[in-house]
Design a protein around this motif. Structure first.
Motif, PDB file in Angstrom:
ATOM      1  N   UNK A 187      -0.650 -39.315  -2.790  1.00  0.00           N
ATOM      2  CA  UNK A 187      -0.805 -40.516  -3.234  1.00  0.00           C
ATOM      3  C   UNK A 187      -1.209 -41.627  -2.273  1.00  0.00           C
ATOM      4  N   UNK A 188      -1.164 -41.129  -0.996  1.00  0.00           N
ATOM      5  CA  UNK A 188      -1.476 -41.971   0.224  1.00  0.00           C
ATOM      6  C   UNK A 188      -3.062 -42.583  -0.008  1.00  0.00           C
ATOM      7  N   UNK A 189      -4.067 -41.936  -0.227  1.00  0.00           N
ATOM      8  CA  UNK A 189      -5.457 -42.207  -0.503  1.00  0.00           C
ATOM      9  C   UNK A 189      -5.534 -43.391  -1.291  1.00  0.00           C
ATOM     10  N   UNK A 190      -4.438 -43.579  -2.165  1.00  0.00           N
ATOM     11  CA  UNK A 190      -4.669 -44.740  -3.176  1.00  0.00           C
ATOM     12  C   UNK A 190      -3.945 -45.851  -2.641  1.00  0.00           C
ATOM     13  N   UNK A 191      -3.527 -46.025  -1.437  1.00  0.00           N
ATOM     14  CA  UNK A 191      -2.907 -47.067  -0.753  1.00  0.00           C
ATOM     15  C   UNK A 191      -3.863 -47.613   0.284  1.00  0.00           C
ATOM     16  N   UNK A 192      -3.798 -48.753   0.772  1.00  0.00           N
ATOM     17  CA  UNK A 192      -4.243 -49.572   1.871  1.00  0.00           C
ATOM     18  C   UNK A 192      -3.523 -49.866   2.932  1.00  0.00           C
ATOM     19  N   UNK A 193      -2.197 -49.835   2.770  1.00  0.00           N
ATOM     20  CA  UNK A 193      -1.157 -50.114   3.951  1.00  0.00           C
ATOM     21  C   UNK A 193       0.129 -49.719   3.557  1.00  0.00           C
ATOM     22  N   UNK A 194       1.133 -49.742   4.345  1.00  0.00           N
ATOM     23  CA  UNK A 194       2.555 -49.623   4.152  1.00  0.00           C
ATOM     24  C   UNK A 194       3.040 -50.521   3.023  1.00  0.00           C
ATOM     25  N   UNK A 195       2.670 -51.591   2.573  1.00  0.00           N
ATOM     26  CA  UNK A 195       3.127 -52.676   1.678  1.00  0.00           C
ATOM     27  C   UNK A 195       2.053 -52.606   0.415  1.00  0.00           C
ATOM     28  N   UNK A 196       1.323 -51.940   0.402  1.00  0.00           N
ATOM     29  CA  UNK A 196      -0.008 -52.281  -0.671  1.00  0.00           C
ATOM     30  C   UNK A 196       0.553 -51.650  -1.934  1.00  0.00           C
ATOM     31  N   UNK A 197       1.140 -50.475  -2.034  1.00  0.00           N
ATOM     32  CA  UNK A 197       1.707 -49.751  -3.208  1.00  0.00           C
ATOM     33  C   UNK A 197       0.658 -49.096  -3.666  1.00  0.00           C
ATOM     34  N   UNK A 198       0.783 -48.096  -4.693  1.00  0.00           N
ATOM     35  CA  UNK A 198      -0.387 -47.362  -5.157  1.00  0.00           C
ATOM     36  C   UNK A 198      -1.448 -48.461  -6.031  1.00  0.00           C
ATOM     37  N   UNK A 199      -2.651 -48.160  -5.551  1.00  0.00           N
ATOM     38  CA  UNK A 199      -3.648 -49.347  -6.150  1.00  0.00           C
ATOM     39  C   UNK A 199      -4.168 -48.399  -7.493  1.00  0.00           C
ATOM     40  N   UNK A 200      -3.906 -48.685  -8.649  1.00  0.00           N
ATOM     41  CA  UNK A 200      -4.373 -47.854  -9.758  1.00  0.00           C
ATOM     42  C   UNK A 200      -5.768 -48.359 -10.136  1.00  0.00           C
ATOM     43  N   UNK A 201      -6.234 -49.503  -9.955  1.00  0.00           N
ATOM     44  CA  UNK A 201      -7.712 -49.997 -10.133  1.00  0.00           C
ATOM     45  C   UNK A 201      -8.449 -50.034  -9.066  1.00  0.00           C
ATOM     46  N   UNK A 202      -8.192 -49.437  -7.716  1.00  0.00           N
ATOM     47  CA  UNK A 202      -9.032 -49.510  -6.730  1.00  0.00           C
ATOM     48  C   UNK A 202     -10.236 -48.777  -6.946  1.00  0.00           C
ATOM     49  N   UNK A 203     -10.911 -48.639  -5.830  1.00  0.00           N
ATOM     50  CA  UNK A 203     -12.301 -47.917  -5.732  1.00  0.00           C
ATOM     51  C   UNK A 203     -11.928 -46.224  -5.855  1.00  0.00           C
ATOM     52  N   UNK A 204     -10.978 -46.237  -4.928  1.00  0.00           N
ATOM     53  CA  UNK A 204     -10.660 -44.720  -4.674  1.00  0.00           C
ATOM     54  C   UNK A 204     -10.185 -44.040  -5.902  1.00  0.00           C
ATOM     55  N   UNK A 205      -9.226 -45.048  -6.802  1.00  0.00           N
ATOM     56  CA  UNK A 205      -8.895 -44.469  -7.903  1.00  0.00           C
ATOM     57  C   UNK A 205      -9.717 -44.387  -8.921  1.00  0.00           C
ATOM     58  N   UNK A 206     -10.608 -45.154  -8.895  1.00  0.00           N
ATOM     59  CA  UNK A 206     -11.845 -44.894  -9.868  1.00  0.00           C
ATOM     60  C   UNK A 206     -12.819 -43.881  -9.451  1.00  0.00           C
ATOM     61  N   UNK A 207     -13.068 -43.512  -8.243  1.00  0.00           N
ATOM     62  CA  UNK A 207     -13.665 -42.142  -7.897  1.00  0.00           C
ATOM     63  C   UNK A 207     -12.715 -40.978  -8.291  1.00  0.00           C
ATOM     64  N   UNK A 208     -11.422 -40.871  -7.830  1.00  0.00           N
ATOM     65  CA  UNK A 208     -10.488 -39.817  -8.354  1.00  0.00           C
ATOM     66  C   UNK A 208     -10.590 -39.528 -10.101  1.00  0.00           C
ATOM     67  N   UNK A 209     -10.486 -40.750 -10.927  1.00  0.00           N
ATOM     68  CA  UNK A 209     -10.530 -40.310 -12.209  1.00  0.00           C
ATOM     69  C   UNK A 209     -12.137 -39.885 -12.777  1.00  0.00           C
ATOM     70  N   UNK A 210     -12.954 -40.327 -11.934  1.00  0.00           N
ATOM     71  CA  UNK A 210     -14.401 -39.819 -12.168  1.00  0.00           C
ATOM     72  C   UNK A 210     -14.589 -38.387 -12.041  1.00  0.00           C
ATOM     73  N   UNK A 211     -13.960 -38.134 -10.588  1.00  0.00           N
ATOM     74  CA  UNK A 211     -13.969 -36.628 -10.406  1.00  0.00           C
ATOM     75  C   UNK A 211     -13.155 -35.526 -11.319  1.00  0.00           C
ATOM     76  N   UNK A 212     -12.028 -36.494 -11.813  1.00  0.00           N
ATOM     77  CA  UNK A 212     -11.163 -35.578 -12.704  1.00  0.00           C
ATOM     78  C   UNK A 212     -11.693 -35.680 -14.021  1.00  0.00           C
ATOM     79  N   UNK A 213     -12.594 -36.301 -14.410  1.00  0.00           N
ATOM     80  CA  UNK A 213     -13.162 -36.506 -15.715  1.00  0.00           C
ATOM     81  C   UNK A 213     -12.281 -37.158 -16.954  1.00  0.00           C
ATOM     82  N   UNK A 214     -11.545 -38.135 -16.190  1.00  0.00           N
ATOM     83  CA  UNK A 214     -10.671 -38.943 -16.980  1.00  0.00           C
ATOM     84  C   UNK A 214     -10.928 -40.177 -17.347  1.00  0.00           C
ATOM     85  N   UNK A 215     -12.216 -40.697 -17.103  1.00  0.00           N
ATOM     86  CA  UNK A 215     -12.899 -42.146 -17.488  1.00  0.00           C
ATOM     87  C   UNK A 215     -13.240 -42.126 -18.868  1.00  0.00           C
ATOM     88  N   UNK A 216     -13.649 -40.990 -19.572  1.00  0.00           N
ATOM     89  CA  UNK A 216     -13.865 -41.125 -21.070  1.00  0.00           C
ATOM     90  C   UNK A 216     -12.966 -41.273 -21.931  1.00  0.00           C
TER      91      UNK A 216
END
Length: 216
Positions: A187-216
């Protein structure tokens, strides 16, 4: 909290993992806990559970577990190279054992609250095993709706990272990235700092959902 949306994300994830030849070993969403059950566990622990955690336990599920694995032949993009599964879980009845385990780590390995690394293990309440000796835990020193932090036993990069400001935020953002594995590498790829938390709407998360085929 829209628990039906969380269920829908789980259903979509399960269907997608099966579709690409992965394996879904377990989906458990038990009935909500009663206030009496929570009071019994709080008495056993000697502490009050965080507010939003109690909300989820009493409104959604007292015992939740999801175990999925990608097919071995599927090669992820470099930025997601450590992700191969998801194993989120929590259970009201599991808390005393997890807390006993955390206290055991403090007694034998991390006894010094004045040491920066050791201190992360203190004043916490573990609720989820990472599977490698690490834990997800509430920071009980931070008020009645405690943030979630990562406890690493072996110098993991995510040690002390804030995963979410409270439990509702955790399951909202974690579910957006398919509840990827509990270990910090996942889950670290979906954070930006030790305090950011998991960013579920960030660009990295969007790329992950696209790769997983979870956007539809």
């Amino acid at each position: 909290m829209d628990y039906q949306l969380i269920r829908d994300r789980i259903d979509k994830l399960v269907a997608r993992v099966n579709e690409i030849g992965g394996e879904v070993q377990e989906v458990i969403i038990e009935e909500p806990a009663s206030l009496e059950q929570i009071l019994q566990i709080e008495e056993q622990l000697g502490m009050k559970l965080p507010h939003s955690f109690k909300m989820v336990l009493t409104e959604f599920s007292s015992n939740f577990s999801l175990r999925w694995f990608l097919p071995e032949e599927l090669e992820p993009p470099e930025e997601f190279k450590f992700i191969y599964c998801g194993m989120p879980h929590w259970g009201l009845e599991l808390l005393p054992q997890f807390e006993e385990d955390r206290l055991g780590w403090i007694e034998t390995v991390f006894p010094n609250p004045s040491d920066d690394y050791d201190a992360v293990w203190h004043h916490k309440l573990a609720f989820c095993e990472a599977g490698n000796g690490d834990y997800l835990a509430f920071d009980m020193a931070k008020g009645d709706d405690a943030p979630i932090v990562y406890l690493s036993h072996d110098d993991g990069e995510g040690h002390g990272y804030v995963m979410a400001n409270n439990f509702l935020e955790l399951i909202e953002n974690w579910s957006k990235i398919a509840f990827v594995g509990n270990i910090d590498d996942d889950w670290l790829p979906f954070t930006t700092s030790p305090e950011s938390g998991i960013i579920g709407d960030g660009e990295v998360a969007k790329r992950f959902r696209s790769w997983m085929g979870l956007n539809s």
